[in-house]
Design an enzyme around this catalytic site. Structure first.
Site, PDB file in Angstrom:
ATOM      1  N   ASP A  93       0.791  -1.242   0.000  1.00 41.97           N
ATOM      2  CA  ASP A  93       0.000   0.000   0.000  1.00 41.97           C
ATOM      3  C   ASP A  93       0.824   1.294   0.000  1.00 41.97           C
ATOM      4  O   ASP A  93       1.832   1.390   0.691  1.00 41.97           O
ATOM      5  CB  ASP A  93      -0.866   0.080   1.260  1.00 41.97           C
ATOM      6  CG  ASP A  93      -1.590  -1.193   1.573  1.00 41.97           C
ATOM      7  OD1 ASP A  93      -1.589  -2.107   0.739  1.00 41.97           O
ATOM      8  OD2 ASP A  93      -2.141  -1.281   2.680  1.00 41.97           O
TER       9      ASP A  93
ATOM     10  N   GLU B 172     -10.633  -2.297   4.069  1.00 42.57           N
ATOM     11  CA  GLU B 172      -9.265  -1.860   4.354  1.00 42.57           C
ATOM     12  C   GLU B 172      -8.999  -0.486   3.735  1.00 42.57           C
ATOM     13  O   GLU B 172      -9.678  -0.065   2.798  1.00 42.57           O
ATOM     14  CB  GLU B 172      -8.251  -2.863   3.781  1.00 42.57           C
ATOM     15  CG  GLU B 172      -8.342  -4.238   4.420  1.00 42.57           C
ATOM     16  CD  GLU B 172      -7.184  -5.157   4.017  1.00 42.57           C
ATOM     17  OE1 GLU B 172      -6.504  -5.665   4.920  1.00 42.57           O
ATOM     18  OE2 GLU B 172      -6.955  -5.352   2.814  1.00 42.57           O
TER      19      GLU B 172
HETATM   20  C1  FRU Z   1      -3.906  -3.741   2.583  1.00 45.67           C
HETATM   21  C2  FRU Z   1      -3.304  -4.141   3.917  1.00 45.67           C
HETATM   22  C3  FRU Z   1      -3.673  -3.157   5.006  1.00 45.67           C
HETATM   23  C4  FRU Z   1      -2.565  -3.343   5.991  1.00 45.67           C
HETATM   24  C5  FRU Z   1      -1.383  -3.603   5.090  1.00 45.67           C
HETATM   25  C6  FRU Z   1      -0.370  -4.573   5.644  1.00 45.67           C
HETATM   26  O1  FRU Z   1      -3.183  -4.210   1.480  1.00 45.67           O
HETATM   27  O2  FRU Z   1      -3.726  -5.451   4.250  1.00 45.67           O
HETATM   28  O3  FRU Z   1      -4.960  -3.331   5.550  1.00 45.67           O
HETATM   29  O4  FRU Z   1      -2.377  -2.214   6.793  1.00 45.67           O
HETATM   30  O5  FRU Z   1      -1.887  -4.113   3.886  1.00 45.67           O
HETATM   31  O6  FRU Z   1       0.757  -4.645   4.802  1.00 45.67           O
END
Ligand code: FRU
Length: 494
Positions: free
Chosen positions: A39, A222
């Site tokens: 992300d 998310e």
């Molecule tokens: C989304 C996610 C988020 C989390 C991160 C962990 O891709 O699962 O919810 O903070 O990636 O790497």
């Protein structure tokens, strides 16, 4: 504070990036300095430049111990790597420094707000608690706050799951106070967005449930992001475990945008419309920022998370961001355009007007793998429109990816089945073109390993990765029934 883990990551990435040549990376899409990226985090403008942090495992090209990588840019296209800023080195984040965001404090420091995972989620089978933390810094180095966590896993509504509580998106109100929304899983197992408030960015309290999923759009949500744009409230997020809905939503982990009424004083949001952000294959976990000239700019992780454990072809790095996109609202819809800075990279203009395509057609100068090309397609005879129009690209004798538009059905298909992948990942997506008009306008952005298709001036977008070998750089048009096209094509170069 013990910096051993952070220093180790900084040494490692500095050494390891040397083994990746610039040609092995995208030209202008951000990829990890070494290892793995997911992300976008802390997307912001601070001290005269854009900052983009990212979920980062410097040590391997698979998801692993989450750090925050860091890059800066003056135009969101040329990125300079800065040292990794956070490692999972505290009791409250030893299971990972997960996603979050950034704002500027009144004293000039930058505040990063992120999720700390309190234990190893692999060992605990995803049951480790998640807490919200902050760190402050000067754009280069950051120090985690000694009062962390600032929001504990107990500060959630009763019955909600403390192990699915993450991804704070922080912003400031006109009075200088702070707000953050976090994703969480309520007792029904789906998703909810929680709103928190703070006078100073360090002392937080729960305010309200901002929006509940009630299992309508996937389950857990998310990476939420909320802002106002052109008079509307906009809530973006990435739902997990979606069920398909017509052409709009697909199975698995997807992306969604709610547009609605935001009451600034009451801080309530009432969705009025819902749409996919990106209708292609690879788009997740988007985050936005406000540029100094007032543009709301969004960037996403250009990856389908469900396919991220498959190695389509071996690469010395894994994961990249989308092209940054300028957002606006038109007719109650979210519109996306590649940032205008991209136009400065355009070279070698090739223009064609009113080209008749009846069967196969190749055009001199229309090729390449770092390309910005707009094609307008219309029937030669509106009384007898063509059936099917195809644009083929990243093509050689063995491979190609293609866009197929069926005029009557008004459906556009992106198909990378023959792009060279040997994995059973999703290779095709279709989207119902929302605007019904004689002319279809496609702006196609290619950057070595990806394609982003902006349909009808950004009314819809389809994004996909393609790992086809670079020698596959030809293009071809095909029409079943006569079509007429205009083409504006540029190479994108440094
Ligand atoms: C989304 C996610 C988020 C989390 C991160 C962990 O891709 O699962 O919810 O903070 O990636 O790497």
């Amino acid at each position: 504070m013990d910096q051993t883990l952070l220093n180790r990551a900084i040494e490692y990435e500095k050494e390891h990036e040397k083994s990746i040549s610039p040609e092995e990376r995208p030209l202008f899409h951000l990829s990890p300095r070494s290892g793995w990226l997911n992300d976008p985090n802390g997307f912001s403008f601070y001290k005269g430049q854009y900052h983009l942090f990212y979920q980062y495992n410097p040590y391997n090209t698979v998801w692993g111990p989450m750090h925050w990588g860091h890059a800066v840019s003056h135009d969101l296209l040329h990125w300079e790597y800065l040292p990794c800023v956070m490692a999972p080195d505290q009791d409250y984040d030893k299971g990972g420094v997960f996603s979050g965001s950034a704002v500027t404090l009144d004293d000039g420091r930058q505040l990063l707000m992120y999720t700390g995972v309190t234990d190893d989620i692999i060992k605990t089978n995803n049951q480790a608690n998640q807490v919200q933390c902050v760190a402050t810094g000067d754009g280069l180095t950051y120090t985690k706050y000694e009062g962390n966590p600032v929001i504990s896993y107990t500060d959630i509504p009763e019955g909600s799951d403390p192990s699915d509580f993450r991804d704070p998106k922080i912003w400031r109100r006109e009075d200088g106070s702070f707000r953050a929304i976090c994703a969480n899983r309520p007792a029904d197992g789906s998703g909810q967005i929680l709103l928190y408030e703070s006078p100073d960015g360090f002392n937080w309290k729960f305010s309200k449930i901002f929006l509940s999923n009630e299992s309508r759009y996937g389950l857990m949500w998310e990476c939420p992001d909320f802002f106002t744009l052109d008079g509307k409230g906009v809530l973006l997020m990435s739902p997990m475990d979606m069920l398909p809905e017509g052409f709009e939503f697909h199975n698995g982990n997807g992306n969604i945008c709610f547009l609605g009424k935001y009451d600034y004083d009451a801080e309530t949001f009432e969705p009025e419309g819902v749409q996919a952000i990106d209708s292609g294959i690879d788009f997740y976990a988007s985050q936005t920022m406000l540029s100094p000239d007032g543009r709301r700019i969004m960037i996403g992780w250009m990856q389908n998370p469900d396919g991220s454990s498959y190695r389509v072809v071996p690469r010395p790095w894994y994961g990249q961001m989308t092209v940054p996109r300028e957002l606006s609202i038109k007719d109650g819809r979210l519109i996306q355009q590649p940032i205008r800075e991209l136009e400065a990279l355009r070279k070698n203009e090739v223009i064609y007007r009113d080209v008749l395509v009846d069967n196969e057609c190749r055009l001199e100068g229309v090729k390449g793998r770092t390309v910005d090309m707009t094609v307008r397609i219309r029937p030669a005879d509106p009384e007898h429109p063509y059936h099917k129009f195809i644009l083929r690209f990243a093509m050689n004798g063995d491979y190609y990816t293609q866009l197929t538009f069926r005029y009557k059905e008004n459906v556009l298909k992106l198909d990378r089945k023959f792009s060279g992948s040997r994995r059973a990942v999703i290779n095709q997506r279709r989207c119902l073109v929302r605007k019904r008009s004689q002319e279809l306008k496609l702006r196609v952005i290619l950057d070595r390993f990806s394609v982003e298709v902006f349909i009808n001036d950004g009314d819809q977008v389809m994004t996909a990765l393609l790992y086809t070998e670079m020698s596959a750089d030809n293009m071809m048009f095909f029409s079943d029934g006569a079509a007429v096209i205009d083409v504006d094509k540029y190479d994108l170069m440094d």
